[in-house]
Design a protein around this motif. Sequence first.
Motif, PDB file in Angstrom:
ATOM      1  N   GLY A 101      -1.108 -16.029 -32.678  1.00 46.51           N
ATOM      2  CA  GLY A 101      -2.119 -16.546 -33.586  1.00 46.51           C
ATOM      3  C   GLY A 101      -1.885 -17.963 -34.006  1.00 46.51           C
ATOM      4  N   PRO A 102      -2.804 -18.499 -34.788  1.00 43.86           N
ATOM      5  CA  PRO A 102      -4.100 -17.956 -35.221  1.00 43.86           C
ATOM      6  C   PRO A 102      -5.066 -17.779 -34.031  1.00 43.86           C
ATOM      7  CG  PRO A 102      -3.451 -19.853 -36.564  1.00 43.86           C
ATOM      8  CD  PRO A 102      -2.559 -19.828 -35.375  1.00 43.86           C
ATOM      9  N   SER A 103      -6.110 -17.024 -34.300  1.00 42.87           N
ATOM     10  CA  SER A 103      -7.067 -16.735 -33.237  1.00 42.87           C
ATOM     11  C   SER A 103      -7.828 -17.996 -32.835  1.00 42.87           C
ATOM     12  CB  SER A 103      -8.065 -15.674 -33.713  1.00 42.87           C
ATOM     13  OG  SER A 103      -9.065 -16.255 -34.535  1.00 42.87           O
ATOM     14  N   PRO A 104      -8.417 -18.023 -31.637  1.00 44.40           N
ATOM     15  CA  PRO A 104      -9.209 -19.187 -31.216  1.00 44.40           C
ATOM     16  C   PRO A 104     -10.315 -19.538 -32.209  1.00 44.40           C
ATOM     17  CG  PRO A 104      -8.781 -17.775 -29.342  1.00 44.40           C
ATOM     18  CD  PRO A 104      -8.291 -17.028 -30.555  1.00 44.40           C
ATOM     19  N   MET A 105     -10.985 -18.538 -32.746  1.00 45.67           N
ATOM     20  CA  MET A 105     -12.060 -18.806 -33.700  1.00 45.67           C
ATOM     21  C   MET A 105     -11.501 -19.388 -34.999  1.00 45.67           C
ATOM     22  SD  MET A 105     -14.582 -15.507 -33.123  1.00 45.67           S
ATOM     23  CE  MET A 105     -15.652 -15.968 -34.476  1.00 45.67           C
ATOM     24  N   ALA A 106     -10.356 -18.913 -35.423  1.00 48.36           N
ATOM     25  CA  ALA A 106      -9.742 -19.429 -36.643  1.00 48.36           C
ATOM     26  C   ALA A 106      -9.285 -20.873 -36.446  1.00 48.36           C
ATOM     27  CB  ALA A 106      -8.556 -18.554 -37.047  1.00 48.36           C
ATOM     28  N   ARG A 107      -8.698 -21.162 -35.298  1.00 47.89           N
ATOM     29  CA  ARG A 107      -8.248 -22.528 -35.011  1.00 47.89           C
ATOM     30  C   ARG A 107      -9.423 -23.497 -35.023  1.00 47.89           C
ATOM     31  NH1 ARG A 107      -4.584 -21.185 -29.698  1.00 47.89           N
ATOM     32  NH2 ARG A 107      -3.614 -19.300 -30.557  1.00 47.89           N
ATOM     33  N   LEU A 158     -15.383 -16.322 -48.771  1.00 47.82           N
ATOM     34  CA  LEU A 158     -14.229 -15.561 -48.297  1.00 47.82           C
ATOM     35  C   LEU A 158     -14.123 -14.237 -49.026  1.00 47.82           C
ATOM     36  CD1 LEU A 158     -11.689 -15.146 -46.650  1.00 47.82           C
ATOM     37  CD2 LEU A 158     -10.435 -16.547 -48.306  1.00 47.82           C
ATOM     38  N   MET A 159     -14.337 -14.256 -50.327  1.00 51.13           N
ATOM     39  CA  MET A 159     -14.288 -13.011 -51.093  1.00 51.13           C
ATOM     40  C   MET A 159     -15.316 -12.014 -50.584  1.00 51.13           C
ATOM     41  SD  MET A 159     -13.784 -14.420 -54.953  1.00 51.13           S
ATOM     42  CE  MET A 159     -14.111 -12.794 -55.621  1.00 51.13           C
ATOM     43  N   LYS A 160     -16.515 -12.497 -50.273  1.00 54.04           N
ATOM     44  CA  LYS A 160     -17.566 -11.614 -49.767  1.00 54.04           C
ATOM     45  C   LYS A 160     -17.195 -11.052 -48.396  1.00 54.04           C
ATOM     46  CE  LYS A 160     -22.539 -11.259 -48.918  1.00 54.04           C
ATOM     47  NZ  LYS A 160     -22.331 -10.433 -47.688  1.00 54.04           N
ATOM     48  N   ALA A 161     -16.608 -11.905 -47.542  1.00 52.87           N
ATOM     49  CA  ALA A 161     -16.217 -11.453 -46.207  1.00 52.87           C
ATOM     50  C   ALA A 161     -15.164 -10.347 -46.288  1.00 52.87           C
ATOM     51  CB  ALA A 161     -15.691 -12.633 -45.392  1.00 52.87           C
ATOM     52  N   ILE A 162     -14.199 -10.519 -47.198  1.00 50.27           N
ATOM     53  CA  ILE A 162     -13.154  -9.509 -47.385  1.00 50.27           C
ATOM     54  C   ILE A 162     -13.746  -8.235 -47.973  1.00 50.27           C
ATOM     55  CG2 ILE A 162     -11.096  -8.945 -48.714  1.00 50.27           C
ATOM     56  CD1 ILE A 162     -10.282 -11.909 -48.412  1.00 50.27           C
ATOM     57  N   ALA A 163     -14.624  -8.409 -48.956  1.00 52.13           N
ATOM     58  CA  ALA A 163     -15.267  -7.247 -49.577  1.00 52.13           C
ATOM     59  C   ALA A 163     -16.079  -6.459 -48.561  1.00 52.13           C
ATOM     60  CB  ALA A 163     -16.150  -7.708 -50.733  1.00 52.13           C
ATOM     61  N   ASP A 164     -16.847  -7.159 -47.725  1.00 53.94           N
ATOM     62  CA  ASP A 164     -17.661  -6.496 -46.713  1.00 53.94           C
ATOM     63  C   ASP A 164     -16.787  -5.752 -45.703  1.00 53.94           C
ATOM     64  OD1 ASP A 164     -19.906  -7.488 -47.943  1.00 53.94           O
ATOM     65  OD2 ASP A 164     -20.248  -9.095 -46.485  1.00 53.94           O
ATOM     66  N   ARG A 196      -3.217  -6.617 -48.980  1.00 48.63           N
ATOM     67  CA  ARG A 196      -3.313  -6.963 -47.560  1.00 48.63           C
ATOM     68  C   ARG A 196      -2.960  -8.445 -47.366  1.00 48.63           C
ATOM     69  NH1 ARG A 196      -7.447  -4.168 -44.825  1.00 48.63           N
ATOM     70  NH2 ARG A 196      -7.235  -1.920 -45.151  1.00 48.63           N
ATOM     71  N   THR A 197      -2.734  -8.814 -46.103  1.00 51.49           N
ATOM     72  CA  THR A 197      -2.381 -10.194 -45.791  1.00 51.49           C
ATOM     73  C   THR A 197      -3.019 -10.630 -44.473  1.00 51.49           C
ATOM     74  OG1 THR A 197      -0.524 -11.715 -45.430  1.00 51.49           O
ATOM     75  CG2 THR A 197      -0.279  -9.485 -44.565  1.00 51.49           C
ATOM     76  N   PHE A 198      -3.181 -11.927 -44.309  1.00 51.54           N
ATOM     77  CA  PHE A 198      -3.610 -12.511 -43.037  1.00 51.54           C
ATOM     78  C   PHE A 198      -2.404 -12.993 -42.233  1.00 51.54           C
ATOM     79  CE2 PHE A 198      -7.590 -12.508 -45.267  1.00 51.54           C
ATOM     80  CZ  PHE A 198      -8.570 -12.463 -44.287  1.00 51.54           C
ATOM     81  N   SER A 199      -1.190 -12.743 -42.736  1.00 53.08           N
ATOM     82  CA  SER A 199       0.024 -13.279 -42.115  1.00 53.08           C
ATOM     83  C   SER A 199       0.458 -12.521 -40.867  1.00 53.08           C
ATOM     84  CB  SER A 199       1.177 -13.254 -43.124  1.00 53.08           C
ATOM     85  OG  SER A 199       0.921 -14.107 -44.210  1.00 53.08           O
ATOM     86  N   LYS A 200       0.023 -11.287 -40.690  1.00 51.14           N
ATOM     87  CA  LYS A 200       0.553 -10.448 -39.618  1.00 51.14           C
ATOM     88  C   LYS A 200      -0.395 -10.365 -38.427  1.00 51.14           C
ATOM     89  CE  LYS A 200       3.991 -10.077 -42.338  1.00 51.14           C
ATOM     90  NZ  LYS A 200       5.182 -10.911 -42.073  1.00 51.14           N
ATOM     91  N   ARG A 220      -8.957 -21.067 -45.894  1.00 50.79           N
ATOM     92  CA  ARG A 220     -10.100 -20.207 -46.220  1.00 50.79           C
ATOM     93  C   ARG A 220     -11.035 -20.030 -45.023  1.00 50.79           C
ATOM     94  NH1 ARG A 220     -10.671 -18.850 -51.430  1.00 50.79           N
ATOM     95  NH2 ARG A 220      -9.441 -20.003 -52.967  1.00 50.79           N
ATOM     96  N   VAL A 221     -11.423 -21.135 -44.415  1.00 50.70           N
ATOM     97  CA  VAL A 221     -12.361 -21.031 -43.287  1.00 50.70           C
ATOM     98  C   VAL A 221     -11.688 -20.359 -42.102  1.00 50.70           C
ATOM     99  CG1 VAL A 221     -13.741 -23.005 -44.038  1.00 50.70           C
ATOM    100  CG2 VAL A 221     -11.831 -23.377 -42.461  1.00 50.70           C
ATOM    101  N   GLY A 222     -10.366 -20.576 -41.950  1.00 49.39           N
ATOM    102  CA  GLY A 222      -9.632 -19.905 -40.886  1.00 49.39           C
ATOM    103  C   GLY A 222      -9.615 -18.404 -41.081  1.00 49.39           C
ATOM    104  N   ALA A 223      -9.418 -17.976 -42.316  1.00 46.45           N
ATOM    105  CA  ALA A 223      -9.396 -16.542 -42.614  1.00 46.45           C
ATOM    106  C   ALA A 223     -10.760 -15.909 -42.357  1.00 46.45           C
ATOM    107  CB  ALA A 223      -8.966 -16.326 -44.062  1.00 46.45           C
ATOM    108  N   MET A 224     -11.825 -16.594 -42.763  1.00 45.76           N
ATOM    109  CA  MET A 224     -13.162 -16.046 -42.534  1.00 45.76           C
ATOM    110  C   MET A 224     -13.458 -15.914 -41.044  1.00 45.76           C
ATOM    111  SD  MET A 224     -15.641 -17.653 -45.508  1.00 45.76           S
ATOM    112  CE  MET A 224     -15.170 -19.369 -45.285  1.00 45.76           C
ATOM    113  N   ALA A 225     -13.035 -16.915 -40.276  1.00 43.45           N
ATOM    114  CA  ALA A 225     -13.254 -16.863 -38.825  1.00 43.45           C
ATOM    115  C   ALA A 225     -12.408 -15.772 -38.189  1.00 43.45           C
ATOM    116  CB  ALA A 225     -12.926 -18.221 -38.206  1.00 43.45           C
TER     117      ALA A 225
END
Length: 368
Positions: free
Chosen positions: A56-62, A83-89, A230-234, A272-277
């Motif tokens: 990682g990060p994924s191609p879309m996140a990069r 980002l909060m909405k994306a995580i909630a969804d 949860r985390t985006f680190s793994k 933030r934008v990386g996490a959403m992607a």
Amino acid sequence: MQPNRRQWLQQIGLGTLALGLSSLESFAAPANNEGKSRSLAPSDVIRLSSNENPYGPSPMARSAMIENMMKSNRYNWDITSELMKAIADKNNLPGENILVTAGSTEILNLLAVYYSMQKGNFVIADPSFTNWTNIAVQQGLTKIAVPLDENKRNDLDAMQSKITGETRFVYICNPNNPTATIVDATKLRDFIREAAKKTMVVVDEAYLEFTEEPSVCDMVKDIKNLIVIRTFSKIYGMAGARVGYAMAHPDTIDALLKLKVWPNGDISVMSRVGAMAALKDKDFFNDCNIKNNAARAYTVSQLQSKGLHCIPSYTNFIYFSLKEYEHDFFDVLKINKIQGTGIYEQEGKWTRITVGTMEEMQRFISVI
């Protein structure tokens, strides 16, 4: 329940609260085997120490991070709620159940400080993920360490028996770090329902996305004394970007928000934008799991062929015994420029190794 406007404004960074903590040193985690600072390894070093995703990060996140780099001169108010909405969804929860932080360890820091405002104890498995627990102890809480069961899993019955009127919270890392084990989903839900009648239950799901096991996050809508982390680190490969989140009852989220001067303002625009992607990049997510499973299976089979007992792993790391190993394992790693960890349990000489790429694991096996 209607969303609390003050809470929402705090979450997106428009509400600033001051908190009279005795010392900001409370947030500085001391070094230990699991949490010590490590500089970035040279390119010729194989890093199998921190359970990072080597893909990682994924191609879309990069792409998202690069495209939004020039927005770093502005505060990120406008994308915080996205980002909060994306995580909630993703987790089928309302936005009021979400708290986003700079990595999941920040949530653990906040919990340690918040629940130490009243003297008492906290219950945790031994061994488990503990690099944050010194903060709770320094703040006055007593640590109640409960041995794992014979299969190196969280012993839920034993942990339940240790909860008293003085217990401020109980921490369950599931899958458990460093043992890579997971508890039965039904038993965990039963444990939460019972324990939450007496204290706060914290379930750390940092590695759950390496499994097909269900999350317990749906329970936060009905159980006030439950926090799921949860985390985006793994699996998402964004350890250096520092993005994590908690899912909890709105009242609990509101209480934790009061510990932050600028709620959610500590995560950069690019993170933030990386996490959403990353949440949208399903192909990368699935590919990482496939590669991890293959490299893990290979490594376990090779370790066992060398007479080294391995605990069945549900994560991107392996817990195995060096009891029958005839050489100095850590010296071998050092000589061959491979970063490992240490001994977590002296009896049996249990250690942990991260699952890297197949090529990295083949190199690891060849030198030991």
